[in-house]
Design a protein around this motif. Structure first.
Motif, short mmCIF file in Angstrom:
data_model
loop_
_atom_site.label_atom_id
_atom_site.label_comp_id
_atom_site.label_asym_id
_atom_site.label_seq_id
_atom_site.Cartn_x
_atom_site.Cartn_y
_atom_site.Cartn_z
N THR A 192 0.82 -1.21 0.00
CA THR A 192 0.00 0.00 0.00
C THR A 192 0.86 1.27 0.00
OG1 THR A 192 -0.17 -0.04 2.42
CG2 THR A 192 -1.91 -1.16 1.17
N ALA A 193 2.04 1.22 0.62
CA ALA A 193 2.92 2.39 0.66
C ALA A 193 3.50 2.73 -0.71
CB ALA A 193 4.05 2.15 1.65
N GLU A 194 3.33 1.84 -1.68
CA GLU A 194 3.83 2.09 -3.04
C GLU A 194 2.73 2.61 -3.96
OE1 GLU A 194 7.21 -1.19 -3.80
OE2 GLU A 194 5.24 -2.05 -3.37
N ILE A 195 1.55 2.88 -3.39
CA ILE A 195 0.39 3.29 -4.19
C ILE A 195 -0.17 4.60 -3.64
CG2 ILE A 195 -1.89 2.60 -5.04
CD1 ILE A 195 -1.09 -0.31 -4.37
N MET A 196 -0.61 5.45 -4.55
CA MET A 196 -1.28 6.69 -4.17
C MET A 196 -2.73 6.64 -4.66
SD MET A 196 -0.33 10.67 -5.09
CE MET A 196 0.89 10.78 -3.76
N MET A 197 -3.68 6.88 -3.76
CA MET A 197 -5.10 6.96 -4.11
C MET A 197 -5.44 8.40 -4.44
SD MET A 197 -7.91 5.12 -4.41
CE MET A 197 -9.35 5.86 -5.22
N ASP A 204 -12.99 8.75 0.52
CA ASP A 204 -12.29 7.74 -0.26
C ASP A 204 -10.80 7.72 0.08
OD1 ASP A 204 -11.60 5.89 -2.20
OD2 ASP A 204 -12.48 6.99 -3.87
N ILE A 205 -10.17 8.87 0.02
CA ILE A 205 -8.73 8.91 0.28
C ILE A 205 -8.42 8.77 1.77
CG2 ILE A 205 -7.90 9.99 -1.82
CD1 ILE A 205 -8.22 12.68 -0.63
N ARG A 206 -9.34 9.17 2.63
CA ARG A 206 -9.12 8.94 4.06
C ARG A 206 -9.11 7.45 4.37
NH1 ARG A 206 -13.05 13.93 5.59
NH2 ARG A 206 -11.43 15.50 5.94
N ALA A 207 -10.01 6.72 3.74
CA ALA A 207 -10.04 5.27 3.95
C ALA A 207 -8.76 4.63 3.45
CB ALA A 207 -11.26 4.67 3.24
N ALA A 208 -8.28 5.09 2.28
CA ALA A 208 -7.03 4.55 1.74
C ALA A 208 -5.85 4.89 2.64
CB ALA A 208 -6.80 5.10 0.33
N ALA A 209 -5.84 6.11 3.16
CA ALA A 209 -4.74 6.53 4.04
C ALA A 209 -4.66 5.65 5.28
CB ALA A 209 -4.91 7.99 4.44
N GLY A 210 -5.81 5.23 5.78
CA GLY A 210 -5.86 4.38 6.96
C GLY A 210 -5.23 3.02 6.74
N GLY A 212 -2.48 2.74 4.75
CA GLY A 212 -1.09 2.97 4.40
C GLY A 212 -0.84 3.48 3.01
N PHE A 213 -1.90 3.78 2.25
CA PHE A 213 -1.72 4.37 0.92
C PHE A 213 -1.32 5.83 1.06
CE2 PHE A 213 -4.48 0.82 0.10
CZ PHE A 213 -4.32 0.46 -1.22
N HIS A 214 -0.58 6.33 0.08
CA HIS A 214 -0.40 7.76 -0.06
C HIS A 214 -1.70 8.32 -0.66
CE1 HIS A 214 3.82 7.78 0.99
NE2 HIS A 214 4.01 6.75 0.18
N THR A 215 -1.89 9.64 -0.51
CA THR A 215 -3.16 10.21 -0.93
C THR A 215 -2.98 11.51 -1.70
OG1 THR A 215 -3.36 11.36 1.20
CG2 THR A 215 -4.47 9.22 0.98
N ALA A 216 -3.87 11.71 -2.68
CA ALA A 216 -3.92 12.97 -3.42
C ALA A 216 -5.37 13.41 -3.53
CB ALA A 216 -3.31 12.81 -4.81
N PHE A 217 -5.64 14.59 -3.04
CA PHE A 217 -6.97 15.18 -3.16
C PHE A 217 -6.98 16.11 -4.36
CE2 PHE A 217 -9.72 18.92 -2.22
CZ PHE A 217 -10.94 18.28 -2.30
N VAL A 218 -7.94 15.89 -5.28
CA VAL A 218 -8.10 16.75 -6.45
C VAL A 218 -9.45 17.46 -6.32
CG1 VAL A 218 -8.30 16.85 -8.95
CG2 VAL A 218 -6.64 15.31 -7.90
N ALA A 219 -9.42 18.77 -6.25
CA ALA A 219 -10.65 19.55 -6.07
C ALA A 219 -11.43 19.61 -7.38
CB ALA A 219 -10.30 20.95 -5.59
N ARG A 220 -12.72 19.33 -7.31
CA ARG A 220 -13.61 19.43 -8.46
C ARG A 220 -14.78 20.34 -8.08
NH1 ARG A 220 -10.56 18.32 -12.73
NH2 ARG A 220 -9.83 16.14 -12.85
N PRO A 221 -14.61 21.65 -8.17
CA PRO A 221 -15.66 22.58 -7.71
C PRO A 221 -16.97 22.46 -8.46
CG PRO A 221 -13.90 23.74 -8.88
CD PRO A 221 -13.40 22.36 -8.62
N LEU A 222 -16.95 21.94 -9.68
CA LEU A 222 -18.18 21.81 -10.47
C LEU A 222 -18.71 20.38 -10.50
CD1 LEU A 222 -17.35 24.16 -13.49
CD2 LEU A 222 -18.75 24.66 -11.47
N GLU A 223 -18.27 19.56 -9.56
CA GLU A 223 -18.72 18.16 -9.55
C GLU A 223 -20.24 18.06 -9.54
OE1 GLU A 223 -18.37 13.96 -7.06
OE2 GLU A 223 -17.12 15.68 -6.48
#
Length: 254
Positions: A192-197, A204-210, A212-223
């Motif tokens: 998991t430490a070799e993967i970024m969600m 979603d990314i909080r669950a992955a972080a728990g 051991g995944f790395h995490t990237a949040f991408v903002a989508r203001p018009l979702e």
């Protein structure tokens, strides 16, 4: 926190090191993060309606439809009754949303056609060029709650250059159940430490972080469309905060 205002320092993130901390693969959420479901589904609703409902607020209909989908997934997880097709969840929820919105006259075939809009989603403008840059350095794969067939259809229509497609259906549980993330890591053959969600949804990314995944949040203001209530606030809890996939690529040195 690495923000869009700082070009990503690969040494700082250990990407140049040959150990278990090196990120080798990126996992992406699809609906909302990689694709603009709101505009796509609104446009399909207007097309199929063919002018029969000039007063319909399709933007609100789609928001309520999406909320009904999440409610159905929560109910499915709570009941522990096993896997349920996301396509069927959307189809069942549509009947209720149309009835509650006072929109009548859609035939069964038209409702089926509208439900397929979730498999025809348009990518955000930054997605294909961003993924193309990221693919030069990382293995790219999906991890979506949508059905496998839906992710395949979306990806082929949109020309999304994944190396692999994973979906929660393959684990038999929906995100954020840990089994879905572990399934993807197992198929990738990585720790998991070799993967970024990567996702625009913080649960979603909080669950992955728990796990051991790395995490990237991408903002989508018009979702959820103009005036929608998308959470776009950056947070120090994530390894990367980005404005889009091109920003993500830049911060990852691609």
């Amino acid at each position: 926190m690495r923000s869009r205002d700082k070009i990503f320092d690969t040494a700082d993130f250990n990407l140049s090191r040959h150990d278990g901390d090196v990120v080798k693969a990126l996992l992406f959420d699809v609906q909302g993060t990689a694709t603009d479901f709101h505009s796509t589904v609104c446009a399909e609703a207007q097309r199929i309606s063919a002018g029969r409902h000039p007063g319909a607020d399709w933007a609100e209909v789609v928001r309520r439809w999406r909320a009904s989908y999440f409610a159905a997934l929560d109910a499915a997880q709570s009941s522990h009754e096993g896997w349920v097709s996301v396509h069927s969840v959307y189809r069942d929820a549509l009947d209720t949303v149309l009835d509650e919105s006072g929109i009548t006259g859609f035939s069964g075939a038209e409702r089926d056609e509208l439900t397929l809009a979730w498999q025809r989603l348009t990518p955000w403008p930054d997605v294909v060029p961003g993924l193309t840059r990221l693919k030069s350095r990382f293995t790219l794969a999906t991890l979506s709650n949508a059905d496998v067939a839906a992710v395949v259809n979306i990806s082929k229509r949109a020309g999304l250059p994944w190396d692999a497609i994973f979906a929660a259906e393959m684990a038999g549980v929906f995100k954020p159940d840990p089994a879905s993330y572990r399934m993807a890591a197992t198929y990738l053959g990585l720790d998991t430490a070799e993967i970024m969600m990567v996702a625009s949804h913080k649960y979603d990314i909080r669950a992955a972080a728990g796990l051991g995944f790395h995490t990237a949040f991408v903002a989508r203001p018009l979702e959820f469309g103009v005036g929608g209530d998308a959470d776009v606030a950056y947070s120090d809890e994530f390894d990367i905060n980005g404005s889009d996939f091109l920003d993500l690529a830049a911060q990852l040195g691609c």
